[in-house]
Scaffold this motif. Structure first.
Motif, PDB file in Angstrom:
ATOM      1  N   TRP A 803      43.247  38.684  31.503  1.00  0.00           N
ATOM      2  CA  TRP A 803      42.091  39.011  32.408  1.00  0.00           C
ATOM      3  C   TRP A 803      41.593  37.536  32.843  1.00  0.00           C
ATOM      4  O   TRP A 803      41.361  37.529  34.145  1.00  0.00           O
ATOM      5  CB  TRP A 803      40.958  39.789  31.655  1.00  0.00           C
ATOM      6  N   GLU A 806      44.044  36.682  35.541  1.00  0.00           N
ATOM      7  CA  GLU A 806      43.580  37.540  36.927  1.00  0.00           C
ATOM      8  C   GLU A 806      42.403  36.800  37.551  1.00  0.00           C
ATOM      9  O   GLU A 806      42.544  36.859  38.858  1.00  0.00           O
ATOM     10  CB  GLU A 806      43.320  38.949  36.400  1.00  0.00           C
ATOM     11  N   ILE A 807      41.655  36.314  36.678  1.00  0.00           N
ATOM     12  CA  ILE A 807      40.419  35.749  37.487  1.00  0.00           C
ATOM     13  C   ILE A 807      40.743  34.552  38.033  1.00  0.00           C
ATOM     14  O   ILE A 807      40.238  34.054  39.084  1.00  0.00           O
ATOM     15  CB  ILE A 807      39.408  35.758  36.286  1.00  0.00           C
ATOM     16  N   GLN A 810      42.356  34.305  41.559  1.00  0.00           N
ATOM     17  CA  GLN A 810      41.277  34.646  42.389  1.00  0.00           C
ATOM     18  C   GLN A 810      40.509  33.507  42.765  1.00  0.00           C
ATOM     19  O   GLN A 810      39.840  33.294  43.816  1.00  0.00           O
ATOM     20  CB  GLN A 810      40.359  35.897  42.308  1.00  0.00           C
ATOM     21  N   ASP A 811      40.325  32.468  41.697  1.00  0.00           N
ATOM     22  CA  ASP A 811      39.443  31.420  41.763  1.00  0.00           C
ATOM     23  C   ASP A 811      40.126  30.204  41.515  1.00  0.00           C
ATOM     24  O   ASP A 811      40.569  29.949  40.222  1.00  0.00           O
ATOM     25  CB  ASP A 811      38.276  31.747  40.937  1.00  0.00           C
ATOM     26  N   ALA A 814      39.168  27.968  38.170  1.00  0.00           N
ATOM     27  CA  ALA A 814      39.228  28.610  37.035  1.00  0.00           C
ATOM     28  C   ALA A 814      40.558  28.135  36.465  1.00  0.00           C
ATOM     29  O   ALA A 814      41.571  27.696  37.136  1.00  0.00           O
ATOM     30  CB  ALA A 814      39.289  30.294  37.050  1.00  0.00           C
ATOM     31  N   TRP A 834      34.746  30.053  32.028  1.00  0.00           N
ATOM     32  CA  TRP A 834      34.445  31.157  32.784  1.00  0.00           C
ATOM     33  C   TRP A 834      32.881  31.577  32.422  1.00  0.00           C
ATOM     34  O   TRP A 834      32.112  32.070  33.259  1.00  0.00           O
ATOM     35  CB  TRP A 834      35.257  32.426  32.411  1.00  0.00           C
ATOM     36  N   ASN A 838      29.791  31.960  34.870  1.00  0.00           N
ATOM     37  CA  ASN A 838      28.669  33.049  34.923  1.00  0.00           C
ATOM     38  C   ASN A 838      27.434  33.347  34.199  1.00  0.00           C
ATOM     39  O   ASN A 838      26.922  34.320  33.835  1.00  0.00           O
ATOM     40  CB  ASN A 838      29.612  34.453  34.485  1.00  0.00           C
ATOM     41  N   LEU A 854      34.501  40.317  31.423  1.00  0.00           N
ATOM     42  CA  LEU A 854      35.795  39.759  31.939  1.00  0.00           C
ATOM     43  C   LEU A 854      36.573  41.125  32.476  1.00  0.00           C
ATOM     44  O   LEU A 854      37.168  40.789  33.556  1.00  0.00           O
ATOM     45  CB  LEU A 854      36.506  39.462  30.217  1.00  0.00           C
ATOM     46  N   ASP A 857      35.270  41.224  36.134  1.00  0.00           N
ATOM     47  CA  ASP A 857      35.522  40.212  36.915  1.00  0.00           C
ATOM     48  C   ASP A 857      36.912  40.311  37.187  1.00  0.00           C
ATOM     49  O   ASP A 857      37.280  39.676  38.378  1.00  0.00           O
ATOM     50  CB  ASP A 857      35.230  38.879  36.157  1.00  0.00           C
ATOM     51  N   ALA A 858      37.942  40.755  36.399  1.00  0.00           N
ATOM     52  CA  ALA A 858      39.554  40.781  36.836  1.00  0.00           C
ATOM     53  C   ALA A 858      39.549  41.750  37.431  1.00  0.00           C
ATOM     54  O   ALA A 858      40.935  42.165  38.009  1.00  0.00           O
ATOM     55  CB  ALA A 858      40.096  41.048  35.223  1.00  0.00           C
ATOM     56  N   ASN A 859      38.624  42.514  37.926  1.00  0.00           N
ATOM     57  CA  ASN A 859      38.966  43.726  38.928  1.00  0.00           C
ATOM     58  C   ASN A 859      39.947  44.775  38.538  1.00  0.00           C
ATOM     59  O   ASN A 859      40.727  45.286  39.167  1.00  0.00           O
ATOM     60  CB  ASN A 859      39.421  43.240  40.432  1.00  0.00           C
TER      61      ASN A 859
END
Length: 861
Positions: A803, A806-807, A810-811, A814, A834, A838, A854, A857-859
Motif C-alpha cells: 500500500w 501504491e501511494i 501516485q505521489d 512519498a 505518510w 495526513n 492506508l 489512500d492506496a485506492n
C-alpha cells in the motif's frame, strides 16, 4: 456462413523445441467436442476452419449486443506432460487465431495446471483502454541511459500493489498479446499499426523510466488497463498481430527533441474517454486513408515521430539494413545461416543450411519453413521482421540448451580450454599460440570486425592486432596480450560459436577437395594437433579451404589410424580427428601413442599421461552413470581415482580391485567412446547441497550453481523472476529466490536452506532440471487484529508495504520500500512520512485506523 481459422502449435518452454504427437481437442463454447487434432514433427496441428460472426460486427463501434467473435475451448494432452486447458478462445471471421501451447513435463512435484480462461475482449466488454499518463516525473526519477528493447519483460498480473503473480515473457510475445487483448484483428491495417506502435511506446516508456523498479517493485509493467495496458496470460493471439509485431517491435513513438519513448496514453473512446488516442477512432482515421504515423499525429500532435532502434537486448547482431534473399552474400548471411543451423537442432524439419556466407536454395527453404511456423509472410526473403524473429528464437533455443547442459555440466568445466598458465604476447611461439590463432581465425568467420590470422604458432603483429580487436569487442583491456582473462574469453566465445554452428558434431555431409568453411578449418586444426604428436604426419594451413595439402594430410591420418585412406572426411574420420585432437590438446596421449592404446597397468600411486587419460574417460562416464563418482584430471592416481575405478568395475562386472589392467582399461575406454557418441550428457547427479544457509553477501561456486538452477526454473515457470547467472548472492538473486520459494510453496525468506536447495534441484529432474510446487497464500486484506510496528513480520506487513508503494506511485514526495514482509526502518520511515502528510501522529505504528486509512489512500477496491 462466415468463418475464421485456428492454428495450434505445441512446443517446450520458450518455443525452444517443438513437441510433436500432442492430441488437441477443440470444443465449442458449450463444451461439445468438434475436432480432434494431432501435432506433426514441428509441433503444428492442421489448420482448422471454424464458424464466426460476420466481420461487420467488429467494425461497428455502436454494436454493444452481438459478440463479434466466436468462442471455443482447447484441451491439449501428451503422455509425460501436463495437460493444457484453455477456455475463451476468440475466433474472428476472415482471420487466423494462433495458439502457441508451451508444455511442462508431468511430475508429482509440479502443481496441476489450472484452466486458463481468456476474458471477453475489452472492446466488447467495455473495459476502457490504457491507464492515465504519469503526472510528471519525480525529481529523482531513474531513467536508462538509452532506449533498449528488452529480450523479455516482466508483467505483474494485477494493479501494482495488489498481490499477484509476475510473469516474464519475450517482448515480442508481450506486444502480440497486448495487441490481441486491446483491439480487433479485423480493423484496417493502418489502424492496427497505429495501435501496436502506441502499445510498444507505452511499454518502452515504462522500461525507460524504470517506473516500477524504481518504486521497489520487481516487475516492468502491469496487466491492468486502468494503470498500463491489457495482457492476458496464456491467451491465444491473432496471426496478423504476430506478423505486425515482428515488423514493428523495435519502433516506437517519440516527440521531436525528446529522447525517451512517448507515453502514448490511449482508451477505447466509447466507454472511457481520455486526452490520448481513441482506439475506435483509429478505425475511422484509417478509413479516411491516413497512415499509421498520420493517425498517431492526429491524436498526439505533429511533434511525434517514429524511431527505430537497433539496441535490442540479447540479439546477437542487428538487422543488416536491407533484405537478404537468394544470391545475397557476406557476413550477414553467414550469421543468418549460423542461427538457422542452430535452430535446426531443435526444429530439424526446417533444414540445416551450410554456413557458407552465400544465400542459396537450402537457406531459402529453411527461411520459408521458419516463416510459416512463426506467422510471418512466407516469401523466403529475410527482411527486418524475419531477421529479428530468427534472432529471438535462436536466443531462446540456445538459452534453454545451455541451461540443460549443452556441452557442459553444472560445474561449467571444459578442460579443452584450460588456461595454460603462460601469458602470450608478441614473440611467443608454440602450441598455445596456435590455439589462440585458431580461435581468432574461427571467430573472424562470424564477426567481420575481427581480422583473420594464420595459424602458424608464431605471435606476430597480425596476431597482436587480432587480439586487440577481440579485446575491444569484449570490453577488455586492449593490450594485445593474452593473459588468463583474454584466454578464457576467447575460448568461451569459440565454444559459443561452435555451439551455434553445430559444435564439433559431424556436419552431415562429407568434406573433400573443394570444400570450404568452418568445418574444414576445424579438420585442419585437428590435423595440426595430430601432427605435433605423431611422426609421419605433416602440418597443414588452417584456412578453411580443403585443397590438395589437406587431402594428403587426411590420407596420412587415415592410414595411421586404420581408416580407409581416401582423403575424404566422412563421419568415421571426423570422429577420430575429433578424438585425437582433444587427446593431444588435453595431454591425454604420449608421443606416438594412440587414444585407447593400453600402455601400462595403473594403480594408486601411478602418475603421468596414462593416468590423465584414465581420469578423462572416467569423467565422461561419471556424467552418464550415477554410480561412478567424478574425478579431477590431474595425472595422479589417488584415492578418489581408485574409488571411481572400483565403482566402474562393479558397474561393468569386472574384478573389483581398483587396479586398471588391460581389461578394465578397454572397458572404460570403449564405454566412454560409446557415451560420447550419444551426445552431451545432462547430468542426473545432484550437486552436493550446501551445509549452511545461503544468503545475501555469500559468494562462490555454490551460489553459481544455485543461480543456474533458478535461471533454468525461470525458463519454465514465468512466476519466477530471472536474475541471470552470478557467483554472488546479491539483491537480484534474493528476489529470484523469493519468487521461487513462493512459486514452490516454501517459506519465503530470501535465504536458501539445504532443504530449499534440494527442493529446487529435485524439481530440476522433473523438467530436465527443475522443481516447482503450489504458491504461498496471499495475505488477507483485513485488519490483522494486532498493531504492526518495528520488528513485525508476515503477510500483513507485506500488505502495508504494498500500500505504501501504491501511494508512492501516485505521489512523488512519498518514499518507496522493499516489499519484504519485514517491518524494518525503511518501512517505519515511509509510514511516518505518510502519517505526517495526513495529519496523523507519526508513531510509526499501524493500528486499526491507520490500516483502514492506508487501504483507502492506496485506492484498493
Amino acid at each position: 456462413m462466415p468463418s475464421g481459422t485456428l492454428q495450434v502449435y505445441t512446443a517446450l518452454a520458450e518455443n525452444a523445441a517443438p513437441l510433436p504427437g500432442v492430441t488437441v481437442l477443440v470444443l465449442n463454447e458449450a463444451g461439445t467436442q468438434i475436432a480432434r487434432l494431432t501435432t506433426n514433427d514441428v509441433g503444428s496441428a492442421p489448420e482448422l476452419v471454424l464458424t464466426a460472426p460476420d466481420e461487420a460486427y467488429s467494425l461497428d463501434e455502436a454494436n454493444t449486443t452481438v459478440r463479434p467473435y466466436a468462442v471455443y475451448q482447447l484441451r491439449a494432452e501428451m503422455t509425460g506432460f501436463q495437460t493444457i486447458k484453455l477456455e475463451g478462445v476468440q475466433v474472428f471471421a476472415g482471420h487466423q487465431t494462433v495458439a502457441r501451447l508451451q508444455f511442462l513435463p508431468a511430475a508429482r512435484t509440479l502443481p496441476e495446471v489450472e484452466t486458463e480462461t481468456i476474458p471477453e475482449h475489452p472492446l466488447f466488454a467495455g473495459d476502457g483502454g490504457s491507464g492515465p499518463a504519469p503526472i510528471g516525473q519525480c525529481a529523482d526519477a531513474r531513467v536508462l541511459s538509452e532506449v533498449v528493447v528488452p529480450k523479455k519483460i516482466t508483467v505483474h498480473l494485477a494493479r501494482p500493489a495488489v498481490s499477484a503473480a509476475n510473469v516474464t515473457v519475450s517482448f515480442q510475445d508481450y506486444i502480440a498479446n497486448v495487441a490481441s487483448s486491446e483491439v480487433y484483428p479485423t480493423w484496417p491495417e493502418q489502424a492496427l499499426r497505429a495501435n501496436i506502435l502506441a502499445q510498444i511506446s507505452l511499454a518502452l516508456n515504462r522500461i525507460w523510466t524504470e517506473w516500477y523498479p524504481s518504486r521497489g517493485y520487481s516487475f516492468n509493467i502491469t496487466n491492468s488497463p486502468g494503470v498500463d495496458q491489457a495482457y492476458v496470460r496464456g491467451r491465444t493471439v491473432f496471426a496478423v498481430m504476430e506478423r505486425l509485431t515482428a515488423e514493428l517491435f523495435n519502433t516506437y513513438v517519440r516527440r521531436t527533441g525528446d529522447t525517451e519513448p512517448y507515453y502514448t496514453e490511449y482508451c477505447d473512446g466509447k466507454s472511457v474517454t481520455c486526452p490520448g488516442m481513441k482506439q475506435w477512432g483509429t478505425v475511422d482515421r484509417a478509413k479516411e486513408g491516413k497512415s499509421a504515423l498520420e493517425i498517431l499525429r492526429y491524436y498526439y500532435g505533429s511533434r511525434v515521430q517514429l524511431v527505430t532502434t537497433n539496441n535490442i537486448a540479447s540479439i546477437p547482431q542487428s538487422y543488416p539494413g536491407s533484405p537478404l534473399r537468394r544470391g545475397s552474400t557476406g557476413t550477414a548471411v553467414n550469421v543468418l545461416q549460423k542461427q538457422l543451423s542452430r535452430i535446426a537442432k531443435d526444429y530439424p524439419s526446417f533444414g540445416k543450411p551450410a554456413i557458407t556466407g552465400t544465400f542459396d536454395e537450402a537457406t531459402e527453404n529453411s527461411v520459408k519453413k521458419f516463416q510459416k511456423q512463426f506467422s510471418l509472410t512466407v516469401n523466403g526473403v529475410v527482411g527486418k521482421a524475419t531477421w529479428y524473429k530468427i534472432s529471438y528464437i535462436y536466443v531462446s533455443v540456445k538459452d534453454l540448451a545451455e541451461l540443460t547442459s549443452e556441452g557442459e555440466t553444472f560445474t561449467g568445466a571444459q578442460s579443452a580450454g584450460a588456461w595454460p598458465g603462460t601469458v602470450l604476447r608478441r614473440g611467443s611461439t608454440g602450441r598455445s599460440v596456435e590455439q589462440v590463432q585458431f580461435w581468432l581465425s574461427s571467430l573472424a568467420q562470424f564477426d567481420s570486425d575481427l581480422p583473420s590470422v594464420r595459424v602458424d604458432g608464431s605471435f606476430g603483429a597480425a596476431t597482436e592486432r587480432a587480439v586487440k580487436a577481440f579485446q575491444k569487442s569484449e570490453g577488455l583491456t586492449q593490450d594485445g596480450v593474452v593473459g588468463q582473462t583474454t584466454w578464457q574469453e576467447l575460448y568461451a566465445e569459440w565454444v559459443n560459436a561452435q555451439s551455434d554452428a553445430g559444435g564439433t558434431a559431424y556436419p552431415g555431409t562429407a568434406l573433400r577437395t573443394g570444400s570450404r568453411g568452418n568445418a574444414v578449418r576445424l579438420v585442419q586444426f585437428w590435423l595440426r594437433l595430430a601432427a605435433e604428436n605423431y611422426t609421419g604426419l605433416s602440418n597443414v594451413t588452417v584456412d578453411g579451404s580443403f585443397g590438395s595439402g589437406t587431402a594428403s594430410a587426411v590420407r596420412a591420418f587415415q592410414r595411421l589410424f586404420g581408416l580407409t585412406a581416401d582423403g575424404v572426411v566422412g563421419a568415421g574420420t571426423w570422429a577420430k580427428l575429433n578424438e585425437v585432437g582433444l587427446a593431444v590438446a588435453n595431454n591425454l596421449v604420449g608421443q606416438n601413442i594412440q587414444p585407447g592404446q593400453f600402455v601400462t597397468t595403473l594403480r594408486e600411486g601411478s602418475t603421468g599421461t596414462p593416468v590423465r587419460a584414465l581420469q578423462y574417460n572416467l569423467r565422461l562416464l561419471a556424467a552418464y552413470y550415477r554410480d561412478v563418482p567424478t574425478v579431477t584430471v590431474d595425472g595422479t592416481f589417488g584415492a578418489a581415482t581408485r574409488r571411481a575405478v572400483i565403482a566402474w568395475q562393479e558397474h561393468a562386472g569386472l574384478t573389483v580391485d581398483g587396479v586398471v589392467g588391460r581389461l578394465t582399461w578397454q572397458s572404460i575406454y570403449d564405454s566412454a567412446r560409446q557415451v560420447s557418441a550419444s551426445g552431451p550428457a545432462v547430468t542426473a547427479r545432484a550437486p552436493d547441497p550446501p551445509e549452511e544457509t545461503l544468503k545475501v553477501g555469500d559468494s562462490g561456486q555454490k551460489i553459481r550453481i544455485l543461480s543456474q538452477i533458478l535461471e533454468f526454473l525461470a525458463q519454465f515457470l514465468p512466476e519466477i523472476t530471472p536474475s541471470g547467472l552470478t557467483d554472488t548472492f546479491d539483491d537480484a538473486l534474493e528476489t529470484t529466490v523469493r519468487s521461487a520459494q513462493q512459486t514452490l510453496g516454501r517459506t519465503v525468506t530470501g535465504e536458501v536452506t539445504p532443504a530449499d536447495w534440494l527442493a529446487f534441484y529435485r524439481a530440476a529432474l522433473s523438467l530436465g532440471a527443475v522443481n516447482p510446487a503450489s504458491a504461498a497464500p496471499e495475505p488477507q486484506e483485513v485488519w490483522p487484529g494486532a498493531a504492526l510496528t518495528l520488528g513485525s513480520s508476515g503477510p500483513a506487513v507485506l500488505q502495508v508495504q504494498q500500500w505504501l508503494n501504491e501511494i508512492a506511485a501516485q505521489d512523488c514526495s512519498a518514499s518507496f520500500v522493499p516489499e519484504t514482509g519485514e517491518f524494518d526502518t525503511a518501512t517505519q520511515t515511509a509510514l511516518e512520512a505518510w502519517q505526517i502528510a495526513n495529519n496523523i501522529t507519526p508513531l510509526g505504528v499501524v493500528d486499526d485506523s491507520v490500516w483502514k486509512q492506508l487501504k483507502a489512500d492506496a485506492n484498493i477496491s
